[in-house]
Design a protein around this motif. Structure first.
Motif, PDB file in Angstrom:
ATOM      1  N   UNK A   1       0.831  -1.202   0.000  1.00 31.55           N
ATOM      2  CA  UNK A   1       0.000   0.000   0.000  1.00 31.55           C
ATOM      3  C   UNK A   1       0.868   1.255   0.000  1.00 31.55           C
ATOM      4  N   UNK A   2       1.876   1.264   0.862  1.00 25.89           N
ATOM      5  CA  UNK A   2       2.737   2.441   0.982  1.00 25.89           C
ATOM      6  C   UNK A   2       3.430   2.745  -0.337  1.00 25.89           C
ATOM      7  N   UNK A   3       3.885   1.716  -1.026  1.00 27.33           N
ATOM      8  CA  UNK A   3       4.545   1.881  -2.323  1.00 27.33           C
ATOM      9  C   UNK A   3       3.575   2.509  -3.334  1.00 27.33           C
ATOM     10  N   UNK A   4       2.342   2.043  -3.360  1.00 21.28           N
ATOM     11  CA  UNK A   4       1.355   2.541  -4.326  1.00 21.28           C
ATOM     12  C   UNK A   4       0.954   3.985  -4.066  1.00 21.28           C
TER      13      UNK A   4
ATOM     14  N   UNK B   1      -3.711  -9.599  -3.860  1.00 20.65           N
ATOM     15  CA  UNK B   1      -2.822 -10.397  -4.677  1.00 20.65           C
ATOM     16  C   UNK B   1      -2.442  -9.685  -5.949  1.00 20.65           C
ATOM     17  N   UNK B   2      -1.692 -10.419  -6.795  1.00 21.82           N
ATOM     18  CA  UNK B   2      -1.119  -9.816  -7.983  1.00 21.82           C
ATOM     19  C   UNK B   2      -2.168  -9.160  -8.867  1.00 21.82           C
ATOM     20  N   UNK B   3      -3.291  -9.830  -9.077  1.00 23.23           N
ATOM     21  CA  UNK B   3      -4.275  -9.236  -9.968  1.00 23.23           C
ATOM     22  C   UNK B   3      -5.572  -8.885  -9.271  1.00 23.23           C
ATOM     23  N   UNK B   4      -6.014  -9.706  -8.360  1.00 26.61           N
ATOM     24  CA  UNK B   4      -7.255  -9.385  -7.663  1.00 26.61           C
ATOM     25  C   UNK B   4      -7.197  -9.973  -6.279  1.00 26.61           C
ATOM     26  N   UNK B   5      -7.237  -9.138  -5.266  1.00 23.07           N
ATOM     27  CA  UNK B   5      -7.142  -9.659  -3.925  1.00 23.07           C
ATOM     28  C   UNK B   5      -7.969  -8.838  -2.987  1.00 23.07           C
TER      29      UNK B   5
ATOM     30  N   UNK C   1       1.997  -3.302 -11.735  1.00 21.72           N
ATOM     31  CA  UNK C   1       1.382  -4.405 -11.000  1.00 21.72           C
ATOM     32  C   UNK C   1       0.034  -3.980 -10.446  1.00 21.72           C
ATOM     33  N   UNK C   2      -1.000  -4.722 -10.807  1.00 15.18           N
ATOM     34  CA  UNK C   2      -2.369  -4.408 -10.388  1.00 15.18           C
ATOM     35  C   UNK C   2      -2.558  -4.722  -8.913  1.00 15.18           C
ATOM     36  N   UNK C   3      -3.488  -4.007  -8.306  1.00 14.24           N
ATOM     37  CA  UNK C   3      -3.875  -4.228  -6.910  1.00 14.24           C
ATOM     38  C   UNK C   3      -5.382  -4.054  -6.829  1.00 14.24           C
TER      39      UNK C   3
END
Length: 860
Positions: free
Chosen positions: A225-228, A688-692, A246-248
Motif C-alpha cells: 500500500x505504501x509503495x502505491x 494479490x497480484x491481480x485481484x485480492x 502491478x495491479x492491486x
C-alpha cells in the motif's frame, strides 16, 4: 535456508524500490488513524461530499501544482480529499489511466504534505480559498441529516473508478494493521524484506509464464500500500521490474475455503517457503478476524484533546499491580533430522510447555512436523516473554499404546523477544538434549521457526471472591477480595455503615484494604442517593434510564466520558463472528474522548463468573469500585445498582467459589493452553497480484478448543478424531470432531452430532446441528463443541478434585461463522483458576486464541 534459497533471497533484496518505505509506512498508519477518528468519511452524505471535493477541487489544484508550484513549499491536502485520493491510488492501474486521460500525466504526491503532518497550512488554505471561496478548506463533521448543497466549485471531471466502493473496502484495513507491532521499526524492516521477496516471486512467475494468484500477509500489504501511495515511483519501479504496472484489485473478499483467496494464500505460502526457506506466516501479520460491531454512528465531540483522569487520589498508590507482558508467538516445527533408524518419522511429534509459570500457558500443547504432514503448519499462542520454551520430542511406539516415549528436548529462551534490540523472528536447527542422558552421534536435531509480536502490557484480570460470613456476624458486611489467577490479592473491599457526627444520620461508605496499607482507606461514600468516589470527579448515580445507544450508565468529564453497556462490546466482543446472542451477564466500559470519538472498550465485568478485565491501568481502581457496587447485594438493601446487570447474591463461601476466565470464541483476546493442544486449519487471503481482497478467516478449518490428553489435526471437511481430546469442528459442509472427551471420542460427520463416552456433544459443519455444549461435572477434560452455520456454544465443564470445582478447558465453536468457546476454570487450590478458553473456527472464524495449527491459517 540452503545455498540456492539464500541466493534467491539476496536477489530479492536487490529489488528496486524508489521510496523509503519504512518511515512512509509509519506516516500511512498515522494518517489512517486520523481518518478512523472521522468515520463519517466511510459512508453517507459526507463521504459523497468528500468525493465531490476531491474531483472538483483537489485534483485540479494538484494538477496546477505539479506543473508549477502554487505555494512556497509543499502543498497541504485537506484530510477528506487525501482519504479519497488514498483509496484511488490503491488501484494504481485505474489511477494512472484516470490521471492520464484527464490531465495527460500521473498526478504524483511529490511536494505534497498531509494535513496531519504539518501545522503550516496557511499558504495552502489561502490559495484554496482564492480558488474555491465558497468551499471550506477543512470538511468538518455535520449532522447526518445535513442535506446542504455543495458549493459551486465547477463540474466534476469523470472518473470511471467507483470511489464509494473503494472507500468501503479500505475502511476496515486500519483495524487489521492497528497493532503495536506494525509501529515497530524491527517489524517494518522485516516487512520490507518480505515485500521484496513477494515481488520477486511475481517476477519469477511472470518470466516462467506461470499464472498464480499471489496473496500477501498484512505486513507485506502495508508495504505494498505504501509503495502505491507514491504513484510515479511505483509506476517506474514496476515497469523496471515487470514491464507493467502491478495491479492491486481488492474487490475479491470471499475468504471461504477453496475459494480464490484461500487457494492463493496457500499457494503463496508454499512458493515463498520453498523459494527462500523462511516461513511466510508470521506473528502480527495475519488477519485479526471480524471488525467489532460499532456502538455509535455519530461521533462524540470533545472541546480538548486533553484526557481527564478519573483517579481515586492516593488510594491508587496502595495497589501492588502486576506488570505482566504478553506476546503472540507463532511456532512451527519445520523438520527433524538424525532420527535413529528404528524410529519412523511419522510417529514423532513435539510437545511444548514452559519451564516456569505463565498466566497464559498452562500445560502446553502438541505440534506436528511440517515435513511429516506435508503442510506448513504451526501454533499461534499467547505467552509471557519470560523463561524458556521446552520442546519435547515424543514417539508413539504403537497405535495401541496411549503412552508416548520421549527422545529428548530443546530449550529456547523467550526473553530475547522482550529485548528492545532483538529480532522478532528466527529459524534454525537445535540439537536435542537426550532424554536418557546418553548422547548419540550424530545428535537428533529439530528445525524450529518462531516469530513474535512486540511485547505489550497484558490486561489486568481479577476475580471477585467473597469471604464467608459467620452466623454470629450476619449483620456485618463480608469482605470481597480482588485476586489475580496466581492467588495474589490486589485489594479487598467492604461497605460499612457509620453514624454521622450528629449521631442520628447513618452514612455508608466503601472502604478498601491492601497488604501495603496500614489501615483501611475510603474509596466511595453514599450520599444524596448516589455513590461518589473519594478524591475524584467520578460520580455514579442510581436509577439512570437506558440511553438511545443502550448505555446503562454514563460517567462524564470535561474531555472524556465513560459509558457502560450490557454485553461484550468492541475489543471484548467475540471476534469469530457477529452472530452470538447478547451476553446478559457481561458489562463493558467504553471510553469516549478526542482520540476515540467512537469509543474504546477499557474494562469488562462478568457478573455471572465474577471476574473483571481492565486494559488501561488508570481505570483499574475505579472499575474495581464500580464492579463491586454493581455486584454487591447490600447496596441499597439489594436494589439494583445497574439496571439489568446486578446479580442478587448473599455472601459466598470462599472455598466454594469458582473463578472463570472470559469465554473465548475464535481468536478472542487472552486464551490459554490447557493440556495437550490443538490443531486447526485456516484460510488465509488478502490482496494479490491481480485481484485480492483484504483479510482472511479460518476458511473452513477445524477449531480446536483446548485438548486435555492427545490431539490430532482435523482439516476443513474432515472429521476430528482424538483419543482423549477436546472437540474439533470442521469447516463449511465438513464433519465435526468430538466435543469434550473424558475417555474416547467417536467421530461425527457433517450435519450430525459428535458422540462420546462421557463427553459433551458436538455440532457439525455448514447446516449442521447445534453443538450440545453441555455442562459435565466429573473428572472429564473439556467442554462441548458447538458448530454449524452461525456456530454453537461450547459449554463450561467443571472438574473437581478438591474443594473448588474446576474446568480443564472450554469448548470449541466451528463451522460457518464460527462458534463460541465456553468459559473455563481450573482449580489447584481451594478456589478455582482460570486456565483456557475455547477456539472458534470455520468460515469467517479466526484461529487465534488457544493454539492454532494449520496449513491455511491467517493471511491478509
Amino acid at each position: 535456508m540452503d545455498g540456492e534459497q539464500e541466493a534467491r533471497w539476496l536477489a530479492a533484496q536487490g529489488t528496486g524500490v524508489g521510496v523509503d518505505l519504512v518511515p512512509a509506512a509509519l506516516r500511512q498508519l498515522e494518517f489512517l488513524a486520523a481518518v478512523d477518528r472521522r468515520r463519517w468519511l466511510y459512508e453517507g452524505p459526507l463521504l459523497e461530499r468528500a468525493i465531490h471535493r476531491y474531483k472538483t477541487c483537489w485534483l485540479p489544484l494538484l494538477a496546477k501544482h505539479t506543473q508549477a508550484a502554487v505555494v512556497d513549499g509543499p502543498l497541504v491536502v485537506p484530510l477528506d480529499c487525501e482519504w479519497i485520493w488514498h483509496c484511488h491510488r490503491l488501484n494504481p492501474v485505474q489511477y494512472i489511466k484516470d490521471c492520464k486521460r484527464l490531465y495527460g500525466r500521473i498526478l504524483d504526491n511529490s511536494n505534497v504534505e498531509s494535513s496531519i503532518r504539518t501545522n503550516s497550512k496557511h499558504q495552502a488554505e489561502k490559495f484554496w480559498t482564492e480558488q474555491y471561496p465558497n468551499e471550506p478548506f477543512e470538511l468538518e463533521y455535520t449532522s447526518p441529516s445535513d442535506n446542504s448543497i455543495y458549493a459551486n466549485t465547477g463540474a466534476a471531471k469523470h472518473i470511471s473508478y467507483d470511489l464509494v466502493s473503494a472507500v468501503t473496502r479500505q475502511s476496515s484495513f486500519f483495524y487489521q494493521v492497528d497493532t503495536p507491532s506494525m509501529h515497530d521499526l524491527r517489524f517494518l524492516e522485516e516487512a520490507l524484506a518480505r515485500y521484496k521477496g513477494f515481488l520477486y516471486l511475481i517476477k519469477t512467475n511472470q518470466e516462467n509464464k506461470i499464472k498464480l494468484f499471489r496473496v500477501p500477509t498484512y505486513d507485506v500489504d502495508v508495504m505494498w500500500h505504501t509503495h502505491q501511495l507514491h504513484p510515479a515511483t511505483y509506476c517506474h519501479d514496476m515497469l523496471k521490474l515487470l514491464g507493467r504496472v502491478l495491479e492491486h484489485d481488492d474487490t475479491d473478499d470471499d475468504r471461504s475455503e477453496g475459494k480464490k483467496l484461500d487457494v492463493g494464500f496457500s499457494g503463496t505460502t508454499e512458493q515463498f517457503e520453498n523459494a527462500f526457506g523462511v516461513r511466510y506466516r508470521k506473528a502480527g501479520a495475519m488477519y485479526r478476524v471480524n471488525l467489532p460491531s460499532p456502538l455509535i454512528s455519530i461521533p462524540q465531540i470533545f472541546p480538548s484533546k486533553v484526557d481527564d483522569e478519573f483517579g481515586i487520589g492516593k488510594a491508587e498508590s496502595q495497589l501492588d499491580v502486576l506488570q505482566t507482558k504478553v506476546i503472540e508467538l507463532f511456532l512451527q516445527i519445520v523438520d527433524i533430522k538424525n532420527l535413529p533408524p528404528a524410529i519412523p518419522k511419522e510417529n514423532v511429534y513435539i510437545w511444548f510447555t514452559k519451564n516456569q509459570s505463565d498466566m497464559f500457558i498452562s500445560d502446553g500443547g502438541r505440534l506436528d512436523i511440517s515435513t511429516k504432514t506435508g503442510k506448513s503448519i504451526g501454533a499461534s499462542i499467547q505467552c509471557e516473554p519470560t523463561g524458556k520454551l521446552i520442546l519435547t520430542v515424543l514417539v508413539d511406539r504403537s497405535s495401541s499404546s496411549k503412552k508416548s516415549e520421549p527422545i529428548g528436548r530443546v530449550l529456547i529462551s523467550l526473553q530475547e523477544f522482550a529485548q528492545p534490540d532483538s529480532k522478532l523472528s528466527f529459524e534454525k536447527w537445535f540439537e536435542l538434549k537426550p532424554h536418557d542422558g546418553h548422547a548419540r552421534s550424530p545428535l537428533v536435531s529439530l528445525r524450529v521457526a518462531a516469530s513474535s509480536t512486540v511485547p505489550v502490557r497484558a490486561h489486568q484480570v481479577l476475580s471477585m471472591i467473597r469471604t464467608e460470613t459467620s452466623i454470629k456476624d450476619q449483620k456485618m458486611s463480608c469482605w470481597t477480595r480482588f485476586v489475580y489467577d496466581c492467588d495474589t490479592e490486589l485489594i479487598r473491599l467492604q461497605i460499612r455503615d457509620h453514624k454521622a457526627k450528629n449521631g442520628m444520620t447513618v452514612a455508608r461508605e466503601l472502604i478498601g484494604v491492601t497488604k501495603s496499607s496500614k489501615k483501611p482507606f475510603k474509596l466511595a461514600e453514599f450520599e444524596d442517593n448516589k455513590w461518589s468516589l473519594s478524591n475524584s470527579n467520578l460520580c455514579i448515580s442510581n436509577g439512570m434510564q437506558p440511553s438511545k445507544d443502550s448505555c446503562i450508565l454514563e460517567i462524564k468529564g470535561d474531555n472524556k466520558m465513560i459509558k457502560l453497556y450490557q454485553g461484550r462490546k468492541l475489543e471484548f466482543q467475540p471476534k469469530c463472528c457477529n452472530n452470538h446472542a447478547e451476553d446478559a451477564s457481561a458489562i463493558t466500559a467504553v471510553r469516549f474522548c478526542a482520540e476515540h470519538p467512537y469509543g474504546k472498550a477499557v474494562a469488562f465485568l462478568d457478573t455471572k463468573s465474577e471476574f473483571i478485565m481492565v486494559n488501561e491501568d488508570w481505570f483499574l481502581l475505579p472499575w474495581i469500585v464500580i464492579s463491586f457496587l454493581s455486584m454487591d447485594s447490600n447496596v441499597e438493601d439489594g436494589a439494583k445498582f445497574i439496571d439489568g446487570a446486578m446479580v442478587q447474591k448473599g455472601a459466598i463461601s470462599e472455598t466454594n467459589t469458582t473463578r472463570a476466565a472470559p469465554a473465548q470464541c475464535g481468536s478472542c483476546g487472552t486464551v490459554n493452553v490447557s493440556s495437550k493442544a490443538v490443531t486447526a486449519s485456516g484460510g488465509g487471503n488478502g490482496e494479490a497480484e491481480s485481484a485480492a481482497g483484504c483479510g482472511s478467516g479460518c476458511g473452513g478449518g477445524c477449531g480446536g478448543g483446548a485438548v486435555s490428553s492427545k490431539a490430532v489435526t482435523a482439516s476443513g471437511g474432515g472429521n476430528g478424531e482424538t483419543e482423549s481430546a477436546a472437540g474439533c469442528g470442521s469447516g463449511c459442509g465438513g464433519g465435526c470432531g468430538g466435543g469434550a472427551v473424558s475417555s474416547k471420542v467417536v467421530t461425527a460427520s457433517g450435519g450430525g452430532n459428535g458422540e462420546t463416552e462421557s463427553a459433551a456433544g458436538c455440532g457439525s459443519g455448514c447446516g449442521g446441528g447445534c453443538g450440545g455444549g453441555t455442562m459435565v461435572v466429573e473428572t472429564s477434560k473439556a467442554g462441548g463443541c458447538g458448530s454449524g452455520c452461525g456456530g454453537g456454544c461450547g459449554g463450561m465443564v467443571n472438574e473437581g478434585s478438591k474443594a473448588g470445582g474446576h474446568a480443564k478447558s472450554s469448548g470449541c465453536g466451528s463451522g460457518c461463522g464460527g462458534g463460541c468457546g465456553g468459559m473455563a476454570t481450573e482449580c489447584s487450590k481451594a478456589d478455582g483458576h482460570a486456565k483456557s478458553g475455547g477456539c472458534g473456527s470455520g468460515c469467517g472464524g479466526g484461529c487465534g486464541g488457544a493454539v492454532t495449527e494449520g496449513s491455511r491459517a491467517g493471511g491478509h
